[in-house]
Design a protein around this motif. Sequence first.
Motif, PDB file in Angstrom:
ATOM      1  N   CYS A   1       0.846  -1.195   0.000  1.00 43.10           N
ATOM      2  CA  CYS A   1       0.000   0.000   0.000  1.00 43.10           C
ATOM      3  C   CYS A   1       0.879   1.242   0.000  1.00 43.10           C
ATOM      4  O   CYS A   1       1.834   1.339   0.767  1.00 43.10           O
ATOM      5  CB  CYS A   1      -0.894   0.029   1.237  1.00 43.10           C
ATOM      6  N   ARG A   2       0.562   2.175  -0.849  1.00 39.70           N
ATOM      7  CA  ARG A   2       1.315   3.422  -0.949  1.00 39.70           C
ATOM      8  C   ARG A   2       0.818   4.377   0.129  1.00 39.70           C
ATOM      9  O   ARG A   2      -0.381   4.622   0.252  1.00 39.70           O
ATOM     10  CB  ARG A   2       1.097   4.023  -2.334  1.00 39.70           C
ATOM     11  N   ARG A   3       1.731   4.895   0.934  1.00 38.22           N
ATOM     12  CA  ARG A   3       1.393   5.827   2.013  1.00 38.22           C
ATOM     13  C   ARG A   3       2.187   7.111   1.831  1.00 38.22           C
ATOM     14  O   ARG A   3       3.369   7.086   1.463  1.00 38.22           O
ATOM     15  CB  ARG A   3       1.723   5.237   3.387  1.00 38.22           C
ATOM     16  N   ILE A   4       1.535   8.230   2.104  1.00 40.35           N
ATOM     17  CA  ILE A   4       2.177   9.530   1.976  1.00 40.35           C
ATOM     18  C   ILE A   4       2.136  10.194   3.354  1.00 40.35           C
ATOM     19  O   ILE A   4       1.051  10.529   3.848  1.00 40.35           O
ATOM     20  CB  ILE A   4       1.458  10.403   0.939  1.00 40.35           C
ATOM     21  N   PRO A   5       3.291  10.375   3.987  1.00 45.04           N
ATOM     22  CA  PRO A   5       3.318  10.997   5.309  1.00 45.04           C
ATOM     23  C   PRO A   5       2.793  12.437   5.259  1.00 45.04           C
ATOM     24  O   PRO A   5       2.978  13.144   4.255  1.00 45.04           O
ATOM     25  CB  PRO A   5       4.802  10.985   5.693  1.00 45.04           C
ATOM     26  N   ALA A   6       2.151  12.864   6.332  1.00 42.70           N
ATOM     27  CA  ALA A   6       1.608  14.223   6.399  1.00 42.70           C
ATOM     28  C   ALA A   6       2.705  15.258   6.188  1.00 42.70           C
ATOM     29  O   ALA A   6       2.485  16.283   5.535  1.00 42.70           O
ATOM     30  CB  ALA A   6       0.906  14.442   7.743  1.00 42.70           C
ATOM     31  N   GLY A   7       3.887  14.996   6.724  1.00 43.53           N
ATOM     32  CA  GLY A   7       5.008  15.915   6.551  1.00 43.53           C
ATOM     33  C   GLY A   7       5.425  16.062   5.096  1.00 43.53           C
ATOM     34  O   GLY A   7       5.841  17.140   4.667  1.00 43.53           O
ATOM     35  N   ALA A   8       5.268  14.996   4.319  1.00 45.95           N
ATOM     36  CA  ALA A   8       5.614  15.053   2.896  1.00 45.95           C
ATOM     37  C   ALA A   8       4.660  15.966   2.151  1.00 45.95           C
ATOM     38  O   ALA A   8       5.065  16.710   1.258  1.00 45.95           O
ATOM     39  CB  ALA A   8       5.598  13.657   2.297  1.00 45.95           C
ATOM     40  N   VAL A   9       3.384  15.920   2.521  1.00 47.85           N
ATOM     41  CA  VAL A   9       2.396  16.801   1.888  1.00 47.85           C
ATOM     42  C   VAL A   9       2.718  18.252   2.232  1.00 47.85           C
ATOM     43  O   VAL A   9       2.705  19.130   1.365  1.00 47.85           O
ATOM     44  CB  VAL A   9       0.961  16.438   2.322  1.00 47.85           C
ATOM     45  N   GLN A  10       3.033  18.501   3.500  1.00 47.13           N
ATOM     46  CA  GLN A  10       3.364  19.855   3.936  1.00 47.13           C
ATOM     47  C   GLN A  10       4.621  20.353   3.220  1.00 47.13           C
ATOM     48  O   GLN A  10       4.654  21.491   2.749  1.00 47.13           O
ATOM     49  CB  GLN A  10       3.565  19.888   5.447  1.00 47.13           C
ATOM     50  N   ASP A  11       5.631  19.522   3.102  1.00 46.26           N
ATOM     51  CA  ASP A  11       6.857  19.897   2.393  1.00 46.26           C
ATOM     52  C   ASP A  11       6.575  20.214   0.932  1.00 46.26           C
ATOM     53  O   ASP A  11       7.121  21.164   0.373  1.00 46.26           O
ATOM     54  CB  ASP A  11       7.905  18.788   2.479  1.00 46.26           C
ATOM     55  N   PHE A  12       5.713  19.419   0.299  1.00 42.90           N
ATOM     56  CA  PHE A  12       5.357  19.664  -1.091  1.00 42.90           C
ATOM     57  C   PHE A  12       4.682  21.021  -1.245  1.00 42.90           C
ATOM     58  O   PHE A  12       5.037  21.804  -2.129  1.00 42.90           O
ATOM     59  CB  PHE A  12       4.430  18.555  -1.608  1.00 42.90           C
ATOM     60  N   VAL A  13       3.727  21.304  -0.381  1.00 48.31           N
ATOM     61  CA  VAL A  13       3.001  22.579  -0.458  1.00 48.31           C
ATOM     62  C   VAL A  13       3.959  23.749  -0.228  1.00 48.31           C
ATOM     63  O   VAL A  13       3.933  24.738  -0.970  1.00 48.31           O
ATOM     64  CB  VAL A  13       1.832  22.613   0.552  1.00 48.31           C
ATOM     65  N   LEU A  14       4.819  23.648   0.771  1.00 47.39           N
ATOM     66  CA  LEU A  14       5.783  24.723   1.037  1.00 47.39           C
ATOM     67  C   LEU A  14       6.729  24.924  -0.144  1.00 47.39           C
ATOM     68  O   LEU A  14       7.050  26.054  -0.498  1.00 47.39           O
ATOM     69  CB  LEU A  14       6.573  24.431   2.310  1.00 47.39           C
ATOM     70  N   GLY A  15       7.146  23.844  -0.776  1.00 48.91           N
ATOM     71  CA  GLY A  15       8.009  23.930  -1.944  1.00 48.91           C
ATOM     72  C   GLY A  15       7.314  24.639  -3.100  1.00 48.91           C
ATOM     73  O   GLY A  15       7.919  25.434  -3.812  1.00 48.91           O
ATOM     74  N   GLN A  16       6.028  24.350  -3.277  1.00 42.57           N
ATOM     75  CA  GLN A  16       5.268  24.995  -4.339  1.00 42.57           C
ATOM     76  C   GLN A  16       5.107  26.494  -4.075  1.00 42.57           C
ATOM     77  O   GLN A  16       5.199  27.313  -4.994  1.00 42.57           O
ATOM     78  CB  GLN A  16       3.888  24.352  -4.467  1.00 42.57           C
TER      79      GLN A  16
END
Length: 52
Positions: A32-47
């Motif tokens: 199962c593919r899991r995306i940590p909450a911190g990864a989502v936050q890092d992606f948004v901040l990078g954008q």
Amino acid sequence: MPEVMARLKLGRSKVYDLIRSRRLTSIKIDGCRRIPAGAVQDFVLGQIQEAA
């Protein structure tokens, strides 16, 4: 995955594209593919930084 799709307001295919391009970090647990909450936050901040 549904939570990430809702948070980013993106479709399933686009989220998987981001994972494949390594713009969004994910891990695989028992198939199962899991995306940590911190990864989502890092992606948004990078954008936000790219847009500035």
